[in-house]
Motif scaffolding. Structure first.
Motif, PDB file in Angstrom:
ATOM      1  N   LEU A 186       0.844  -1.191   0.000  1.00 49.51           N
ATOM      2  CA  LEU A 186       0.000   0.000   0.000  1.00 49.51           C
ATOM      3  C   LEU A 186       0.881   1.243   0.000  1.00 49.51           C
ATOM      4  N   ALA A 187       0.627   2.132  -0.964  1.00 49.76           N
ATOM      5  CA  ALA A 187       1.338   3.405  -1.045  1.00 49.76           C
ATOM      6  C   ALA A 187       0.510   4.487  -0.373  1.00 49.76           C
ATOM      7  N   HIS A 188       1.161   5.243   0.512  1.00 56.32           N
ATOM      8  CA  HIS A 188       0.502   6.331   1.247  1.00 56.32           C
ATOM      9  C   HIS A 188       1.196   7.645   0.918  1.00 56.32           C
ATOM     10  N   THR A 189       0.394   8.674   0.638  1.00 59.55           N
ATOM     11  CA  THR A 189       0.876  10.045   0.581  1.00 59.55           C
ATOM     12  C   THR A 189      -0.150  10.923   1.282  1.00 59.55           C
ATOM     13  N   SER A 214       5.079   6.840   1.799  1.00 61.69           N
ATOM     14  CA  SER A 214       5.736   5.550   2.011  1.00 61.69           C
ATOM     15  C   SER A 214       4.990   4.474   1.237  1.00 61.69           C
ATOM     16  N   ILE A 215       5.688   3.377   0.985  1.00 61.27           N
ATOM     17  CA  ILE A 215       5.066   2.162   0.457  1.00 61.27           C
ATOM     18  C   ILE A 215       5.309   1.074   1.490  1.00 61.27           C
ATOM     19  N   ILE A 216       4.232   0.570   2.103  1.00 63.82           N
ATOM     20  CA  ILE A 216       4.325  -0.432   3.160  1.00 63.82           C
ATOM     21  C   ILE A 216       3.888  -1.781   2.590  1.00 63.82           C
ATOM     22  N   ARG A 217       4.669  -2.803   2.882  1.00 63.12           N
ATOM     23  CA  ARG A 217       4.427  -4.129   2.328  1.00 63.12           C
ATOM     24  C   ARG A 217       3.834  -5.075   3.386  1.00 63.12           C
ATOM     25  N   PRO A 239      -1.557  16.867  12.524  1.00 62.79           N
ATOM     26  CA  PRO A 239      -1.505  15.544  11.885  1.00 62.79           C
ATOM     27  C   PRO A 239      -0.125  14.914  12.007  1.00 62.79           C
ATOM     28  N   ARG A 240      -0.106  13.580  12.044  1.00 65.53           N
ATOM     29  CA  ARG A 240       1.166  12.859  12.046  1.00 65.53           C
ATOM     30  C   ARG A 240       0.963  11.510  11.371  1.00 65.53           C
ATOM     31  N   TYR A 241       2.074  10.855  11.044  1.00 62.30           N
ATOM     32  CA  TYR A 241       2.002   9.581  10.325  1.00 62.30           C
ATOM     33  C   TYR A 241       3.187   8.710  10.707  1.00 62.30           C
ATOM     34  N   VAL A 242       2.928   7.429  10.916  1.00 62.82           N
ATOM     35  CA  VAL A 242       3.971   6.428  11.122  1.00 62.82           C
ATOM     36  C   VAL A 242       3.719   5.286  10.151  1.00 62.82           C
ATOM     37  N   ALA A 292      -3.936   9.808   0.384  1.00 67.95           N
ATOM     38  CA  ALA A 292      -4.273   8.848  -0.668  1.00 67.95           C
ATOM     39  C   ALA A 292      -3.670   7.505  -0.295  1.00 67.95           C
ATOM     40  N   GLU A 293      -4.430   6.437  -0.527  1.00 62.80           N
ATOM     41  CA  GLU A 293      -3.987   5.069  -0.260  1.00 62.80           C
ATOM     42  C   GLU A 293      -4.250   4.256  -1.524  1.00 62.80           C
ATOM     43  N   VAL A 294      -3.200   4.012  -2.265  1.00 59.07           N
ATOM     44  CA  VAL A 294      -3.345   3.372  -3.569  1.00 59.07           C
ATOM     45  C   VAL A 294      -2.329   2.246  -3.705  1.00 59.07           C
ATOM     46  N   SER A 295      -2.497   1.450  -4.742  1.00 61.96           N
ATOM     47  CA  SER A 295      -1.545   0.379  -5.022  1.00 61.96           C
ATOM     48  C   SER A 295      -0.357   0.940  -5.798  1.00 61.96           C
TER      49      SER A 295
END
Length: 284
Positions: A74-77, A84-87, A135-138, A103-106
């Protein structure tokens, strides 16, 4: 010990060609304390040259999203500058707070080659004092997430403490979150639950709580108590979390979760005025 009060099925609500099940909110349960919403996407296998996941840029305010990538990637921006791209085996924890577009896309590689995909996304409420936090992101890959083995079970620790291990995310509100793989004949006990809202969802297989079976695609609503033991006769996987109660009104509309209708109207106004920023889709 906690026991099963009621079992709630996850209902099918596919999004285009994306297989989707939702146990909460459901006909008999609106939320589980701070745990507001769960989408279970998949399991399914995407063919080569697919369109990927459909979650292009969209806004949120007032809560957190926790995404478990069980299979696929999943790719997140987002508009706060995170990407990031998380596997498979990783997680994404996003605090929307005062407002964010994400956005959460392949990724392009997954759309080209296809493959198995299974993703869980859980919405976790924030109290009023934190709804307008920054906002924050991990984003954490599988190797960064502590895994604790105990009695035939493996606890993948996302947030909170289990024994001496600490999760990869420090929750703003002390939320505990994990997913657990349990082998045939295995069991795991979670304690320190008195006064906490407990979230327990069967992803794969069947587990038992004090003699009551809970099958995959079902949410277990539990009675009060300080501890719960979860056991399985065959391999299973489940999502387990707990959180302090938030004794405040919940007013949800689309992508926003606030405490009043006026705050919802303000969220829409702020988004439409461009105050949430812009998220660009990453294709590679």
């Amino acid at each position: 010990m906690r026991t099963v009060k009621r079992v709630h099925p996850a209902f099918r609500d596919d999004i285009g060609d994306l297989v989707t099940r939702r146990p909460v909110p459901g006909p008999a349960i609106g939320h589980v304390g701070a745990f507001l919403f769960l989408n279970h996407h998949g399991p399914q296998t995407y063919p080569a040259n697919n369109r990927g996941l459909p979650f292009g840029p969209h806004p949120h305010r007032g809560f957190e999203t926790v995404t478990f990538i069980l299979a696929g990637e999943l790719a997140h921006t987002d508009s706060a500058g995170h990407a990031s791209i998380i596997r498979a085996g990783g997680i994404q924890w996003m605090t929307a707070g005062s407002g964010i577009v994400h956005a959460e896309v392949s990724p392009a590689e997954f759309k080209r080659d296809g493959g198995p995909m299974e993703i869980l996304q859980l919405w976790v409420n924030l109290p009023s004092r934190l709804k307008m936090t920054a906002p924050r992101y991990v984003g954490a890959q599988a190797g960064a997430i502590p895994s604790v083995a105990v009695d035939g079970a493996t606890v993948h620790l996302v947030a909170g403490m289990f024994g001496e291990a600490r999760g990869v995310v420090d929750s703003l509100t002390g939320v505990f979150l994990s997913w657990v793989e349990i082998a045939a004949g295995g069991s795991v006990t979670f304690s320190g639950l008195e006064g906490r809202d407990v979230f327990l969802y069967a992803v794969r297989g069947v587990f038992h709580v004090e003699g009551t079976a809970v099958a995959h695609f079902h949410l277990a609503e539990l009675t009060p108590g300080d501890a719960v033991t979860i056991a399985a006769d065959a391999p299973a996987l489940f999502l387990f979390g707990h959180a302090a109660p938030i004794d405040e009104p919940i007013v949800a509309h689309g992508p926003f979760v606030m405490n009043s209708e006026a705050e919802i109207r303000q969220a829409f106004a702020d988004y439409q005025a461009g105050r949430f920023g812009v998220a660009e889709i990453v294709e590679a």
